[in-house]
Motif scaffolding. Structure first.
Motif, PDB file in Angstrom:
ATOM      1  N   GLY A 128       0.924  -1.046   0.022  1.00 40.32           N
ATOM      2  CA  GLY A 128       0.062   0.105  -0.133  1.00 40.32           C
ATOM      3  C   GLY A 128       0.987   1.077   0.055  1.00 40.32           C
ATOM      4  N   SER A 129       0.723   2.182   1.007  1.00 39.27           N
ATOM      5  CA  SER A 129       1.348   3.367   0.970  1.00 39.27           C
ATOM      6  C   SER A 129       0.692   4.532   2.028  1.00 39.27           C
ATOM      7  N   ILE A 130       1.728   5.247   2.547  1.00 39.29           N
ATOM      8  CA  ILE A 130       1.189   6.264   3.413  1.00 39.29           C
ATOM      9  C   ILE A 130       0.223   7.346   2.396  1.00 39.29           C
ATOM     10  N   ALA A 131       0.467   7.318   1.149  1.00 38.97           N
ATOM     11  CA  ALA A 131      -0.439   8.081   0.432  1.00 38.97           C
ATOM     12  C   ALA A 131      -1.863   7.769   0.578  1.00 38.97           C
ATOM     13  N   GLY A 132      -2.122   6.410   0.964  1.00 40.77           N
ATOM     14  CA  GLY A 132      -3.534   6.176   1.191  1.00 40.77           C
ATOM     15  C   GLY A 132      -3.969   6.793   2.422  1.00 40.77           C
ATOM     16  N   TYR A 133      -3.307   7.611   3.139  1.00 44.79           N
ATOM     17  CA  TYR A 133      -3.830   8.429   4.525  1.00 44.79           C
ATOM     18  C   TYR A 133      -4.184   9.901   4.110  1.00 44.79           C
ATOM     19  N   MET A 134      -3.629  10.275   2.840  1.00 46.38           N
ATOM     20  CA  MET A 134      -3.856  11.416   2.269  1.00 46.38           C
ATOM     21  C   MET A 134      -4.491  11.966   1.307  1.00 46.38           C
ATOM     22  N   PRO A 135      -5.499  13.009   1.366  1.00 44.09           N
ATOM     23  CA  PRO A 135      -5.998  13.279  -0.344  1.00 44.09           C
ATOM     24  C   PRO A 135      -4.867  13.611  -1.293  1.00 44.09           C
ATOM     25  N   GLY A 136      -4.784  13.016  -2.556  1.00 38.93           N
ATOM     26  CA  GLY A 136      -3.688  13.263  -3.126  1.00 38.93           C
ATOM     27  C   GLY A 136      -3.726  14.370  -4.078  1.00 38.93           C
TER      28      GLY A 136
END
Length: 304
Positions: A143-151
């Motif tokens: 996955g990614s820590i990007a999944g915690y943030m509106p990109g």
């Protein structure tokens, strides 16, 4: 040329996707070093060269060149296992796409979703069913820590990783009594070809210092072997995730824009140059002040 995979080999067997470079290649190395025979896949011919390199560890390695965004590509990879029991599935294939959503080619955006989500889920279901039937197996989903943030300016990519982060924990719960473990690897920006392929080299995040792929893979592989639910790699990324859970979405989206908006690389470099100039100027002023004080005023100074 690849030789047929043995169905009676005594060594454990792992499938690694996205293994031609970056985190996927390093995950394959981790598995080879641990004595796993390997089936590796990527959408680049380079995957065959990587297979040859990995054979140096003394394990059997088979390579498949396939686009895992397609059903045909996933079927090709699954068929290449030739019925051998899969002890570990490291589902790492994925890619990103920069710039604003309305400025992206929809075919390119859909390929991100089909690679990161649809193809990954199809492979997980095929291999996971076999693992559940045997009541044994380990799954690692990148996955990614990007999944915690509106990109902002990476909206499709971050959305796909939010899906995978959530899905991995849900699948783990579904399989909790099956003998099959699921682990989610959530790295931050990592030194791979990702940013070049996603057309993000003109962004701050594309030019800033990143984590080493080998470190990320090693932490993910160890977490998988330990049966952990998930791992965020790197202290900075852990802090970022912790902050993201208590920060309003609008603020996170605004912060992400400062990292991923086209042209932010130039702003980042300009700010670094200003900071460096300020530091140099400060040192020069301090040195001048020190010299102007004269020898008498420095009497009694001790250097430790």
């Amino acid at each position: 040329m690849n030789t047929p995979l043995s169905t009676t080999a005594s060594r454990p067997f792992a499938i690694v996707t996205g293994a031609s470079s970056g985190i996927g290649l390093e995950l394959a190395r981790c598995a080879a070093q641990r004595g796993y025979d390997l089936l590796i896949a990527a959408d680049e011919a380079q995957v065959h060269e990587r297979a040859q390199e990995l054979r140096a560890h003394g394990t059997e390695v088979h390579a498949v060149e396939a686009d895992l965004a397609t059903t045909e590509g996933v079927e090709k990879l699954f068929a290449a296992a030739e019925g051998r029991a899969v002890d570990a599935l490291l589902a790492n294939a994925g890619h990103g796409l920069g710039k604003g959503f309305l400025d992206q080619d929809f075919g390119a955006a859909r390929h991100v979703l089909d690679t990161n989500i649809t193809g990954t889920l199809l492979l997980l279901q095929k291999v996971g069913r076999q693992m559940r039937e045997r009541r044994s197996g380990r799954i690692l989903i990148t996955g990614s820590i990007a999944g915690y943030m509106p990109g902002t300016y990476q909206a499709v990519y971050n959305g796909s990783k939010a899906f995978l982060d959530s899905f991995a924990y849900a699948l783990r719960e579904e399989l909790k009594d099956s003998g099959v473990s699921v682990t989610c690897l959530m790295p931050g920006p990592t030194d791979t070809k990702f940013f070049e392929r996603a057309d993000l080299l003109d962004t701050k995040v594309g030019t800033m210092k990143k984590d080493e792929a080998a470190m990320v893979a090693r932490q993910g592989f160890e977490a998988m072997l330990a049966g952990k639910p998930g791992v965020v790699t790197g202290l900075k990324n852990k802090l970022q995730v912790a902050a993201a859970t208590v920060t309003p979405g609008t603020a996170l989206a605004r912060q992400h824009a400062k990292q991923a908006a086209p042209g932010t690389a130039q702003v980042h470099q300009a700010n670094k140059a200003k900071a460096l100039a300020g530091a140099v100027g400060g040192i020069a002023l301090l040195s001048a002040w020190w010299l102007l004080r004269g020898p008498a005023s420095r009497r009694g100074h001790v250097t430790v």
